[in-house]
Design an enzyme around this catalytic site. Structure first.
Site, short mmCIF file in Angstrom:
data_model
loop_
_atom_site.label_atom_id
_atom_site.label_comp_id
_atom_site.label_asym_id
_atom_site.label_seq_id
_atom_site.Cartn_x
_atom_site.Cartn_y
_atom_site.Cartn_z
N ASN A 110 0.80 -1.22 0.00
CA ASN A 110 0.00 0.00 0.00
C ASN A 110 0.83 1.28 0.00
O ASN A 110 0.34 2.34 -0.36
CB ASN A 110 -0.94 0.01 1.21
CG ASN A 110 -0.24 -0.34 2.50
OD1 ASN A 110 0.36 -1.41 2.62
ND2 ASN A 110 -0.29 0.55 3.47
N CYS A 133 -3.54 5.21 7.00
CA CYS A 133 -3.70 4.65 8.35
C CYS A 133 -2.63 5.20 9.27
O CYS A 133 -2.74 5.09 10.48
CB CYS A 133 -3.55 3.13 8.31
SG CYS A 133 -4.49 2.39 7.01
N HIS A 180 -13.89 -0.17 -0.43
CA HIS A 180 -13.59 1.25 -0.66
C HIS A 180 -12.29 1.49 -1.41
O HIS A 180 -11.89 2.62 -1.65
CB HIS A 180 -13.63 2.05 0.65
CG HIS A 180 -12.46 1.91 1.56
ND1 HIS A 180 -11.49 2.87 1.67
CD2 HIS A 180 -12.12 0.93 2.42
CE1 HIS A 180 -10.61 2.49 2.58
NE2 HIS A 180 -10.96 1.32 3.05
#
Ligand code: PLP
Length: 392
Positions: free
Chosen positions: A152, A328, A202
């Site tokens: 990510n 995050c 999402h």
């Protein structure tokens, strides 16, 4: 006001209007609990089953192998704790990589506190796990290997089919966190020998708070959320019907459009890489040049890596939303990225990456604008001085 440009699709994607349209009736006049025995319940059950089929089709799976969850994080938790608890903690070894998302890494740390042994594989300077290192880490008690399909932060794509084969040769299951990869890379759980796969709506132009775990038929998992027995008893709770419609629709659109979307995104991000090389001499690409997610760039600016947050704010001021790493870790944005330190970056340089993630709705004009704004923003950054390097 200038148009805002959204280059943070790895954090979340916007809801595709076609997905929103499919969900709309179930946010209003249509309703029902899929467990109810009357017609409202039957209709809701039908709708949930349809979504399960749409998602299964994208993965090359069967409908009864899909377990809906409330997020990608929950899917990762279910995969890891589900396998560990099904085997008994004392008799369980898990192998994962050092650059997994916290949804995997923190679950591993939780399991370690409960007696599970975990090995964390290193990655090379481009963020790739060495299959030879996996083979060397396998033990007779290894029950599960968990390696993400794509990272990510840097976007590097892992050789998951090869890793899965090694896991199987040693009698272990193979889980992959495909939360980032699923909208960008073709995934086939049969061809790639995947036993468990986590995903999140999402990141697929679907709604937030909806995810799923693919669980190969016959695999035994311990339940994660106890209650009324929904989702084969693995995670109880009344289904999020509207959200699941969104996930199903989003999956169908990805399946229909990925073949066109992915090369377009590669073209746009290649243009950024090439132009930056000309306009910003100290810019460098982090992660593998080619084994990366389409449209996913992680950039560094040699000698200015300590200024990552300032750069983000400058871009935001100019209407361009990018990221310094994963959303995050926004509260830790000024800290070094563990993904970059695992790839061998020193702690100062691991602080300042710029993540630029394009998506389905990115236009050529937005890329042009970014290529105009970024050189000015980088030119305004202060260089790293020995003051910074000494931590003063
Ligand atoms: N795994 C990866 C690789 C991610 O990038 C993310 C979200 O950024 C997650 C898991 C968590 O997914 P969710 O936001 O649905 O909990």
């Amino acid at each position: 006001m200038t148009e805002r440009v959204y280059f943070d699709n790895a954090a979340t994607t916007s809801l595709d209007p076609r997905v929103a349209e499919a969900m709309r009736p179930w946010l209003g006049e249509e309703f029902g609990n899929p467990s109810s025995l009357h017609s409202f319940g039957h209709r809701a059950r039908e709708i949930v089953d349809r979504a399960r089929g749409q998602l299964a089709a994208l993965l090359g799976a069967r409908s009864d192998e899909i377990v809906f969850t409330a997020s990608g994080t929950e899917a990762d938790n279910l995969a890891l704790t589900g396998v560990a608890e099904a085997h008994g903690a004392g008799d369980c070894h898990i192998v994962t990589s050092s650059i997994e998302h916290p949804a995997v890494l923190e679950t591993c740390r939780y399991l370690e506190r409960r007696g599970v042994e975990v090995s964390y594989l290193p990655v090379d300077s481009e963020g790739i796990v060495d299959p030879g290192a996996l083979a060397g880490a396998m033990r007779p008690t290894t029950r599960l290997v968990s390696v993400m399909a794509a990272n990510n932060v840097v976007g590097t794509v892992q050789p998951i089919a090869e890793l899965a084969r090694i896991a199987h040769e040693h009698g272990a299951l193979f889980h992959t966190d495909a939360v980032q990869a699923l909208s960008k890379l073709p995934i086939d759980v049969q061809a790639q020998e995947i036993d468990l796969l986590s995903l999140s709506a999402h990141k697929l132009y679907g709604p937030q708070g909806v995810g799923a775990l693919y669980v190969r038929r016959g695999i035994e998992l311990a339940e994660l959320i106890h209650g009324g027995g929904q989702e084969r008893g693995l995670r109880s709770g009344t289904e999020n019907v509207a959200g699941l419609i969104g996930l199903g629709e989003a999956a169908e659109l990805v399946q229909a459009e990925m073949r066109e979307d992915a090369p377009r995104l590669v073209g746009l991000s290649d243009r950024i890489i090439e132009t930056l090389g000309e306009r910003i001499p100290n810019a460098y690409l982090i992660g593998h040049r080619y084994r990366r997610l389409p449209g996913h760039l992680c950039l560094g600016f040699r000698g200015q890596e300590n200024e990552g947050i300032t750069l983000l704010l400058e871009l935001d001021e100019a209407g361009i939303a990018a990221s310094s790493g994963s959303a995050c870790s926004a509260q830790h944005a000024a800290e070094s990225s563990y993904v970059l330190t695992s790839m061998g970056f020193d702690p100062i340089r691991a602080r300042g990456s710029l993540r630029v993630t394009l998506g389905r709705f990115t236009t050529e004009a937005e890329v042009d604008r970014f290529l105009e704004v970024l050189p000015q923003a980088v030119a305004s950054l202060r260089p790293i001085t020995s003051h910074v390097l000494l931590g003063a």
